[in-house]
Write a protein that holds these residues in place. Structure first.
Motif, short mmCIF file in Angstrom:
data_model
loop_
_atom_site.label_atom_id
_atom_site.label_comp_id
_atom_site.label_asym_id
_atom_site.label_seq_id
_atom_site.Cartn_x
_atom_site.Cartn_y
_atom_site.Cartn_z
N CYS A 125 56.35 75.54 -31.63
CA CYS A 125 57.38 75.26 -32.62
C CYS A 125 58.63 76.08 -32.31
O CYS A 125 59.74 75.56 -32.28
CB CYS A 125 56.87 75.58 -34.03
SG CYS A 125 58.12 75.40 -35.33
N LYS A 137 62.30 74.57 -31.36
CA LYS A 137 63.46 74.87 -32.19
C LYS A 137 64.57 75.51 -31.34
O LYS A 137 65.75 75.29 -31.61
CB LYS A 137 63.09 75.80 -33.36
CG LYS A 137 62.20 75.13 -34.40
CD LYS A 137 62.97 74.11 -35.18
CE LYS A 137 62.16 73.55 -36.33
NZ LYS A 137 62.93 72.71 -37.22
N CYS A 147 66.26 69.35 -33.30
CA CYS A 147 64.80 69.24 -33.34
C CYS A 147 64.36 68.67 -34.69
O CYS A 147 64.87 69.07 -35.74
CB CYS A 147 64.18 70.62 -33.13
SG CYS A 147 62.38 70.62 -33.07
N ARG A 192 59.92 79.46 -37.03
CA ARG A 192 61.01 78.64 -37.57
C ARG A 192 60.53 77.26 -38.04
O ARG A 192 61.28 76.29 -38.05
CB ARG A 192 62.15 78.49 -36.56
CG ARG A 192 62.85 79.78 -36.28
CD ARG A 192 64.15 79.57 -35.52
NE ARG A 192 64.38 80.72 -34.69
CZ ARG A 192 64.32 80.74 -33.37
NH1 ARG A 192 64.09 79.65 -32.70
NH2 ARG A 192 64.52 81.84 -32.70
N ASP A 213 59.44 74.36 -40.61
CA ASP A 213 60.04 73.90 -41.86
C ASP A 213 59.03 73.85 -42.99
O ASP A 213 59.39 73.75 -44.15
CB ASP A 213 60.67 72.51 -41.64
CG ASP A 213 61.73 72.57 -40.55
OD1 ASP A 213 62.83 73.08 -40.82
OD2 ASP A 213 61.44 72.14 -39.42
#
Length: 133
Positions: free
Chosen positions: A69, A73, A79, A99, A101
């Motif tokens: 991830c 990012k 992304c 990072r 979500d």
């Protein structure tokens, strides 16, 4: 909408696919699921574009979804949102470091997976909707 699901464990990919169903919430468009079992496949498919959500298993080996991830990012322009699957609830700080979500902890609760995915897909749909709609 297209959702990529990454895990080296076919059972985990299946649980996520079943949790998402054809539509994770009534107000979310239908979803198509793309499965990946390796990190290089995730990077390649993400680079190709057309994805609306990535679901990455933090417990995958040899490349975990949290590090993947963070890499995506850093490296992928615009992304897509990422939902990570952490090993336990206390690993929320790792999700923040990556990072991501959103995050859902193992063992996977199908309702929690669907709700987290729906929230991220709603936000994605709102950002990509043409102006005036």
């Amino acid at each position: 909408m297209t959702v990529l699901v990454y895990s080296d464990d076919a059972g985990t990919r299946q649980r996520v696919r079943l949790a998402l169903g054809r539509r994770p919430a009534a107000d979310v468009p239908l979803v198509d699921v793309v499965e990946c079992a390796t990190a290089p496949a995730v990077v390649s498919r993400t680079d190709a574009g057309g994805l609306d959500l990535l679901v990455l298993d933090g417990e995958a080996a040899p490349a975990g979804g949290l590090g993947l991830c963070r890499q995506l990012k850093d490296e992928v322009f615009q992304c897509p949102p990422v939902l990570v699957l952490t090993g336990r609830v206390q690993d929320g700080w790792l999700a923040a470091w990556s990072r991501a979500d959103g995050a859902v902890a193992h063992p996977l609760d199908p309702v929690a997976v669907a709700a987290a995915a729906a929230e991220l897909l709603r936000a994605r749909a709102a950002r990509t909707a043409p102006a005036g709609r």
